[in-house]
Design a protein around this motif. Structure first.
Motif, mmCIF file in Angstrom:
data_model
loop_
_atom_site.group_PDB
_atom_site.id
_atom_site.type_symbol
_atom_site.label_atom_id
_atom_site.label_comp_id
_atom_site.label_asym_id
_atom_site.label_seq_id
_atom_site.Cartn_x
_atom_site.Cartn_y
_atom_site.Cartn_z
ATOM 1 N N SER A 120 0.829 -1.204 0.000
ATOM 2 C CA SER A 120 0.000 0.000 0.000
ATOM 3 C C SER A 120 0.869 1.261 0.000
ATOM 4 C CB SER A 120 -0.925 -0.009 1.229
ATOM 5 O OG SER A 120 -1.732 1.141 1.252
ATOM 6 N N TYR A 121 1.922 1.255 0.832
ATOM 7 C CA TYR A 121 2.865 2.393 0.825
ATOM 8 C C TYR A 121 3.433 2.607 -0.578
ATOM 9 C CZ TYR A 121 3.252 2.360 5.990
ATOM 10 O OH TYR A 121 3.026 2.422 7.334
ATOM 11 N N CYS A 129 0.931 4.201 -2.844
ATOM 12 C CA CYS A 129 0.782 5.623 -2.516
ATOM 13 C C CYS A 129 1.926 6.447 -3.110
ATOM 14 C CB CYS A 129 0.734 5.814 -1.001
ATOM 15 S SG CYS A 129 -0.748 5.149 -0.210
ATOM 16 N N LYS A 184 2.588 12.475 1.851
ATOM 17 C CA LYS A 184 2.301 12.062 3.226
ATOM 18 C C LYS A 184 1.740 13.196 4.067
ATOM 19 C CE LYS A 184 5.501 8.201 3.856
ATOM 20 N NZ LYS A 184 6.528 7.618 4.751
ATOM 21 N N GLU A 242 -7.012 4.311 -0.904
ATOM 22 C CA GLU A 242 -5.620 4.762 -0.769
ATOM 23 C C GLU A 242 -5.373 6.079 -1.488
ATOM 24 O OE1 GLU A 242 -3.199 0.564 -0.649
ATOM 25 O OE2 GLU A 242 -4.169 1.208 -2.483
ATOM 26 N N GLY A 257 -4.390 7.710 1.617
ATOM 27 C CA GLY A 257 -3.274 6.837 1.931
ATOM 28 C C GLY A 257 -3.668 5.549 2.625
ATOM 29 N N THR A 258 -2.669 4.815 3.066
ATOM 30 C CA THR A 258 -2.885 3.537 3.750
ATOM 31 C C THR A 258 -3.674 3.762 5.032
ATOM 32 O OG1 THR A 258 -0.717 2.856 2.930
ATOM 33 C CG2 THR A 258 -1.695 1.522 4.690
ATOM 34 N N GLU A 267 1.410 3.160 11.470
ATOM 35 C CA GLU A 267 1.232 2.301 10.297
ATOM 36 C C GLU A 267 0.441 2.995 9.185
ATOM 37 O OE1 GLU A 267 1.292 -2.210 12.033
ATOM 38 O OE2 GLU A 267 -0.451 -0.993 12.577
ATOM 39 N N HIS A 268 -0.189 4.119 9.491
ATOM 40 C CA HIS A 268 -0.895 4.891 8.470
ATOM 41 C C HIS A 268 0.113 5.633 7.593
ATOM 42 C CE1 HIS A 268 -4.124 4.351 11.492
ATOM 43 N NE2 HIS A 268 -4.917 4.338 10.438
ATOM 44 N N TYR A 269 -0.254 5.875 6.367
ATOM 45 C CA TYR A 269 0.665 6.528 5.429
ATOM 46 C C TYR A 269 0.651 8.055 5.575
ATOM 47 C CZ TYR A 269 2.880 7.821 0.980
ATOM 48 O OH TYR A 269 3.699 8.353 0.019
ATOM 49 N N CYS A 270 -0.537 8.630 5.684
ATOM 50 C CA CYS A 270 -0.672 10.100 5.686
ATOM 51 C C CYS A 270 -0.815 10.666 7.094
ATOM 52 C CB CYS A 270 -1.870 10.527 4.836
ATOM 53 S SG CYS A 270 -1.658 10.170 3.075
ATOM 54 N N LYS A 310 -2.157 10.017 11.757
ATOM 55 C CA LYS A 310 -0.955 9.696 12.513
ATOM 56 C C LYS A 310 -1.165 9.646 14.031
ATOM 57 C CE LYS A 310 2.241 8.841 9.477
ATOM 58 N NZ LYS A 310 2.808 7.477 9.374
#
Length: 257
Positions: A12-13, A16, A23, A103, A107-108, A127-130, A134
């Protein structure tokens, strides 16, 4: 499951990055237009009603400030339940009805991964992308109706670690929502209901043919009061309001011709 989740997070990252998702975005990038949102809400009206009914029954039992998100099968937010302050905070983040959790939008996240894996997913903030998520602990899981996913439930909490018992709690909540939704939509199968006895099936068959209670009692060698008792039990087991509805449901379930 742990390795599968880790691999899916990495995939997934990568996706993205490939689509150029930054991010640092602080609000989801994709939301439905007003007319499309109205259509989605109308299509999922019953699911939203059942979600609200079931979640509101349990929210008072939770001490921490959990956020309940209902998402359709395509990842669009249908409803949010949380306290007023949190609702304002997440609305300020651009999270509202019609927001996409795919996504490419934010993001993730737990919902996007649950959509990929078709099973429950728990994500910690890191573990979240954006940056949007967070500080979020999230667990998302699909609603299955007859092997088809009709939507997703996400339970999240901000800045607090999610209690371990929430893992079991979300399974129980999904179970309640699915069963209530199936009942409301008339989608129950005989496996979902308390089984009718052979005697009760005989009684409902004869009622469908127009037999009176007296005629049934004579035919089956039962007291009239016993026939009345079984009819009440049939109504209760089939989860209907009256015996005419019981006959209709028994036909639909192929219990009688």
């Amino acid at each position: 499951m742990g390795d599968m989740k880790s691999n899916e997070i990495l995939f997934s990252y990568k996706k993205c990055l490939e689509i150029g998702l930054t991010k640092s975005i602080v609000t989801p990038l994709i939301s439905l237009e007003e007319e499309e949102l109205k259509r989605k809400l109308q299509e999922n009206k019953k699911l939203i009603e059942v979600f609200r009914k079931c979640v509101n029954k349990v929210r008072a039992q939770l001490k921490k400030r959990y956020i309940f998100l209902l998402v359709d099968s395509e990842g669009y937010l249908l409803d949010v339940l949380c306290n007023r302050k949190i609702y304002k905070d997440i609305t300020d983040l651009g999270i509202k009805r019609g927001t996409s959790f795919k996504e490419e939008s934010c993001g993730t996240n737990a919902i996007s991964l649950a959509m990929k894996l078709k099973q429950p997913i728990y994500l910690k903030p890191e573990e979240h992308y954006c940056d949007i998520f967070k500080q979020w602990y999230c667990i998302a899981t699909p609603f299955y109706i007859d092997n088809q996913i009709v939507g997703y439930l996400d339970i999240s909490i901000i800045e607090h670690n999610m209690a371990d018992e929430m893992m079991g709690f979300i399974d129980l909540l999904v179970y309640k929502i699915v069963n209530e939704y199936k009942r409301e939509m008339g989608l129950e199968s005989q496996e979902d209901l308390e089984k009718l006895t052979d005697k009760q099936i005989e009684i409902i068959k004869k009622c469908a043919k127009g037999y009176t209670e007296l005629a049934i009692s004579m035919e089956l060698g039962l007291k009239p009061s016993t026939v009345k008792y079984h009819k009440k039990e049939i109504i209760k087991k089939l989860r209907v309001k009256n015996f005419q509805q019981a006959i209709a449901k028994a036909i639909k379930l192929n219990l009688i011709d």
